[in-house]
Design an enzyme around this catalytic site. Structure first.
Site, PDB file in Angstrom:
ATOM      1  N   GLU A 271       0.891  -1.207   0.064  1.00  0.00           N
ATOM      2  CA  GLU A 271       0.181   0.011   0.010  1.00  0.00           C
ATOM      3  C   GLU A 271       0.762   1.068   0.040  1.00  0.00           C
ATOM      4  O   GLU A 271       2.010   1.186   0.592  1.00  0.00           O
ATOM      5  CB  GLU A 271      -0.954   0.001   1.400  1.00  0.00           C
ATOM      6  CG  GLU A 271      -1.796  -1.297   1.263  1.00  0.00           C
ATOM      7  CD  GLU A 271      -2.562  -0.997   2.696  1.00  0.00           C
ATOM      8  OE1 GLU A 271      -2.330  -0.400   3.471  1.00  0.00           O
ATOM      9  OE2 GLU A 271      -3.504  -2.066   2.730  1.00  0.00           O
ATOM     10  N   LYS A 273       2.365   4.427   1.377  1.00  0.00           N
ATOM     11  CA  LYS A 273       2.680   4.905   2.812  1.00  0.00           C
ATOM     12  C   LYS A 273       2.515   6.440   2.718  1.00  0.00           C
ATOM     13  O   LYS A 273       3.320   6.982   2.217  1.00  0.00           O
ATOM     14  CB  LYS A 273       4.238   4.566   3.118  1.00  0.00           C
ATOM     15  CG  LYS A 273       4.457   4.851   4.664  1.00  0.00           C
ATOM     16  CD  LYS A 273       5.622   4.198   5.112  1.00  0.00           C
ATOM     17  CE  LYS A 273       5.900   4.810   6.721  1.00  0.00           C
ATOM     18  NZ  LYS A 273       5.626   5.838   6.994  1.00  0.00           N
ATOM     19  N   ARG A 278      -1.392   9.031  11.846  1.00  0.00           N
ATOM     20  CA  ARG A 278      -2.294   7.991  12.203  1.00  0.00           C
ATOM     21  C   ARG A 278      -3.447   8.314  12.722  1.00  0.00           C
ATOM     22  O   ARG A 278      -3.687   9.369  13.661  1.00  0.00           O
ATOM     23  CB  ARG A 278      -1.685   6.966  13.059  1.00  0.00           C
ATOM     24  CG  ARG A 278      -2.310   5.677  13.204  1.00  0.00           C
ATOM     25  CD  ARG A 278      -1.551   4.554  12.288  1.00  0.00           C
ATOM     26  NE  ARG A 278      -2.073   3.251  12.578  1.00  0.00           N
ATOM     27  CZ  ARG A 278      -1.152   2.165  12.635  1.00  0.00           C
ATOM     28  NH1 ARG A 278       0.101   2.359  12.877  1.00  0.00           N
ATOM     29  NH2 ARG A 278      -1.865   1.019  12.816  1.00  0.00           N
ATOM     30  N   LYS A 446       7.572  -1.403   6.720  1.00  0.00           N
ATOM     31  CA  LYS A 446       7.533  -0.104   5.809  1.00  0.00           C
ATOM     32  C   LYS A 446       8.779  -0.321   4.873  1.00  0.00           C
ATOM     33  O   LYS A 446       9.726  -0.773   5.364  1.00  0.00           O
ATOM     34  CB  LYS A 446       7.278   0.946   6.734  1.00  0.00           C
ATOM     35  CG  LYS A 446       8.496   0.807   7.662  1.00  0.00           C
ATOM     36  CD  LYS A 446       8.480   1.833   8.766  1.00  0.00           C
ATOM     37  CE  LYS A 446       9.357   2.105   9.830  1.00  0.00           C
ATOM     38  NZ  LYS A 446       9.215   2.860  11.212  1.00  0.00           N
TER      39      LYS A 446
HETATM   40  P1  AMP Z   1       6.658   4.881  10.586  1.00  0.00           P
HETATM   41  O1  AMP Z   1       5.995   6.294  11.239  1.00  0.00           O
HETATM   42  O2  AMP Z   1       7.851   5.437   9.678  1.00  0.00           O
HETATM   43  O3  AMP Z   1       7.076   4.043  11.529  1.00  0.00           O
HETATM   44  O4  AMP Z   1       5.656   4.436   9.639  1.00  0.00           O
HETATM   45  C1  AMP Z   1       4.470   3.711  10.195  1.00  0.00           C
HETATM   46  C2  AMP Z   1       3.681   4.529   9.876  1.00  0.00           C
HETATM   47  O5  AMP Z   1       2.833   4.938   8.533  1.00  0.00           O
HETATM   48  C3  AMP Z   1       2.010   4.281  10.511  1.00  0.00           C
HETATM   49  O6  AMP Z   1       2.033   4.256  12.125  1.00  0.00           O
HETATM   50  C4  AMP Z   1       1.118   4.894   9.835  1.00  0.00           C
HETATM   51  O7  AMP Z   1       0.874   6.022  10.813  1.00  0.00           O
HETATM   52  C5  AMP Z   1       1.494   5.290   8.652  1.00  0.00           C
HETATM   53  N1  AMP Z   1       1.218   4.779   7.396  1.00  0.00           N
HETATM   54  C6  AMP Z   1       0.900   5.382   5.994  1.00  0.00           C
HETATM   55  N2  AMP Z   1       0.205   4.903   5.256  1.00  0.00           N
HETATM   56  C7  AMP Z   1      -0.141   3.499   5.775  1.00  0.00           C
HETATM   57  C8  AMP Z   1      -0.356   2.268   5.339  1.00  0.00           C
HETATM   58  N3  AMP Z   1      -1.059   2.350   4.121  1.00  0.00           N
HETATM   59  N4  AMP Z   1      -0.597   1.239   6.191  1.00  0.00           N
HETATM   60  C9  AMP Z   1      -0.303   1.432   7.462  1.00  0.00           C
HETATM   61  N5  AMP Z   1       0.376   2.394   8.061  1.00  0.00           N
HETATM   62  C10 AMP Z   1       0.393   3.607   7.148  1.00  0.00           C
END
Ligand code: AMP
Length: 586
Positions: A271, A273, A278, A446
């Site tokens: 998906e 990102k 969130r 991610k």
């Molecule tokens: P990070 O903040 O870099 O650890 O990345 C994880 C965060 O990406 C999650 O906590 C979400 O807030 C965000 N995110 C953005 N798009 C998505 C998605 N398609 N699925 C899950 N999380 C996502």
């Protein structure tokens, strides 16, 4: 309950490294303990439940003051013991101990009092906060004996050091309140669990029940009370409830697509990102509530999102997981998180902020629907449900863009497409993965683009605390602007504790010492001589540093002994990296 009863347990826990023995010690204590709510937090060295983001905010420096104020010893003396033993709790124990011998009639300290004073630390705000914090801790220390002082101080600093993990606390609750039902008992002599019908099954079922309750409630205190008063049936009723936020699932980083497929299996879902924040969306009848990742409620700040949820999501009882991302209403391009972040804390002019910084809600998961928990449903089924209940309205509310593939090539091109649309990268998800609140279990990963590294010059540093007291432990780094150096951040991660593991604090300290130009005891300035290579997650604009930029999550990679300060990266490099990072977001 007297605080000294807790101290006895801390001491027993500290005296053994064996996990089963620790479980036994704690479970025996829990059987007798009153006030389980407070006790379960305090045994973990906490005064706030996991989901509660409040922090005590007492740096070592203030604790030194509190110890000095209550013991009469000078701050220097406290620091000396701290440096020598590496444990500020030990300093409190040695110094407070001397004093209590002469004040025999001090009142005995209750667990409740300790708990309350420490909670107050997090609530203080405004002028005089620092002194009031010191006073609250000093007040506790004045009525503590030496052992009590040790653990109070360790709790304040957030390092209880009794070696109690969440798994042990969970098992202790099982042993204490479900002893017979588990068909297991602890054999003290053998330090082993003995199962009556030689099967672990019953035992494992109860452990799982307590674990699952914890995943949803995030508070062992509440769970222990339910277990004690209502037994299994009490925990079985712990359920997701729209309106009550649960911890969100987190995702570790994958190095590349091969790594991603190895962790997720094939095929996997990918998906976009989105670079927003969130949003946990709850609906129960007419009441819609929105929570951030740290479970703060932000319903009032996003009135338009409430409307989108009403209009574009079918049903009136659900919990959704989503990312809200800001966009430019004119160009319809995504904006970096920083732009919309100001909406999260906003208390006034909400409507005009909503017009100025609109958000698009990208829903990527559903955790509860129509009164049914979906935590155990495979991701592909949850996504199917999203397909049924969400009507996509781009720039308002829609399902996250997704592909399902076995091909690294296809995933790679989806990744490029995502970056071109202004996103951060991709999320990969295991199609059969369950939803595990609060943990980075690996049902998803991610994938972000690796950032170019920077060669930065060390221009200052801070002395460490505790066992790092003899080392410089945090390094102020700068880039070059002609003959000048402009700060871009502070680096402490990536440097080793032990010399044999790589470039260590000790080694950097030795290298920098000859160049120190100013030492205030806590901070030093050094001549710009040492160049290090750092990686980082992102470059942000920031008024905090002279360069106008800050590296987000900088990490030491290696020493660049081949480079001198004049060879370091320049402010122009930072500018163009910042632009290219933004270019991807345009
Ligand atoms: P990070 O903040 O870099 O650890 O990345 C994880 C965060 O990406 C999650 O906590 C979400 O807030 C965000 N995110 C953005 N798009 C998505 C998605 N398609 N699925 C899950 N999380 C996502």
């Amino acid at each position: 309950m007297k605080y000294s009863s807790l101290v006895e347990v801390y001491e027993q826990l500290e005296s053994t490294t064996k996990r089963l023995e620790k479980t036994h010690i704690l479970s025996e204590f829990l059987k007798k303990a009153s006030d389980l709510e407070h006790v379960l937090l305090l045994v973990q060295g906490k005064v706030f439940a996991n989901w509660d983001e409040r922090e005590l905010g007492m740096a070592g420096r203030l604790i030194v003051k509190a110890i000095s104020r209550s013991s009469g010893a000078s701050s220097d003396k406290v620091e000396v013991i701290w440096k020598k033993t590496g444990d500020i709790g030990e300093a409190a124990e040695q110094l407070i101990g001397k004093k209590t011998q002469s004040t025999l009639f001090s009142q005995s300290l209750t667990a409740k009092k300790v708990f309350e004073n420490l909670q107050k630390l997090a609530e203080l705000e405004g002028a005089g906060t620092v002194d009031r914090k010191v006073q609250l801790v000093a007040e506790l220390l004045t009525s503590a004996n030496s052992k009590e002082a040790k653990y109070i101080v360790r709790t304040v600093i957030g390092e209880l050091r009794v070696g109690l993990g969440e798994g042990t606390v969970r098992d202790a609750i099982v042993w204490a309140f479900f002893g017979k039902e588990t068909g297991a008992s602890y054999d003290e002599e053998k330090n082993d669990l003995v199962f009556t019908d030689s099967s672990r099954e019953k035992y494992n079922t109860v452990v799982e029940l307590v674990q699952e309750s914890f995943d949803v409630m995030n508070d062992f205190g509440e769970i222990a009370i339910l277990a004690k008063e209502k037994g299994k049936s009490g925990l079985e009723t712990v359920s997701l409830s729209p309106g009550k936020p649960i911890k969100v699932m987190l995702y570790p980083k994958a190095k590349d697509f091969e790594d991603a497929f190895n962790r997720l299996g094939k095929p996997a879902a990918f998906e976009y990102k989105y670079d927003g924040f969130r949003l946990q969306i709850h609906r129960k009848k007419d009441k819609i509530a929105l929570f951030t990742r740290s479970l703060d409620e932000v319903t009032k700040q996003f009135p338009e999102v409430v409307k989108f949820v009403e209009e574009y999501v079918k049903g009136d009882n659900f919990i959704l997981d989503a990312e809200a991302v800001g966009f430019n209403p004119e160009t319809k391009k995504y904006l970096p998180f920083q732009k919309v972040s100001q909406r999260i804390k906003r208390k006034y002019d909400i409507e005009s902020m909503a017009r100025q910084f609109p958000v698009e809600v990208n829903v990527f998961d559903v955790i509860e629907y129509g009164g049914e928990s979906l935590l155990k449903e495979p991701f592909k089924e949850r996504r199917k449900l999203l397909d049924k209940i969400i009507k996509d309205y781009p720039w308002k509310l829609k399902r996250a863009d997704q592909i399902v593939t076995e091909s690294a090539k296809k995933a790679e091109s989806f990744f490029r497409e995502s970056l071109a649309s202004g996103n951060e990268g991709l999320m990969g998800k295991n199609l059969d993965g369950i939803y595990k609140p609060g943990s980075r279990v690996g049902y998803g990963v991610k994938i972000k683009e690796a950032m170019e590294t920077l060669d930065v010059v060390i221009v200052g540093a801070e002395w460490g605390e505790g066992k790092r007291g003899d080392w410089l432990a945090s390094f102020v780094v700068a880039v070059r602007d002609k003959d000048d150096f402009l700060e871009v951040g502070k680096v402490g991660t990536g440097i080793k504790e032990k010399d044999e593991e790589g470039v260590s604090f000790n080694q950097l300290t030795k290298m920098l010492k000859p160049f120190i130009t100013k030492d205030s005891g806590k901070e030093v300035r050094v001549k710009p001589k040492i160049v290090i290579e750092v990686e980082y997650e992102e470059i942000q604009e920031s008024p905090k540093y002279g360069s106008g930029f800050a590296l987000r999550f900088p990490r030491f990679i290696r020493l660049r002994e081949d480079r001198r300060a004049k060879d370091a990266s320049t402010i122009n490099d930072v500018n163009s990296l910042y632009d290219s990072q933004r270019g991807r977001k345009k």
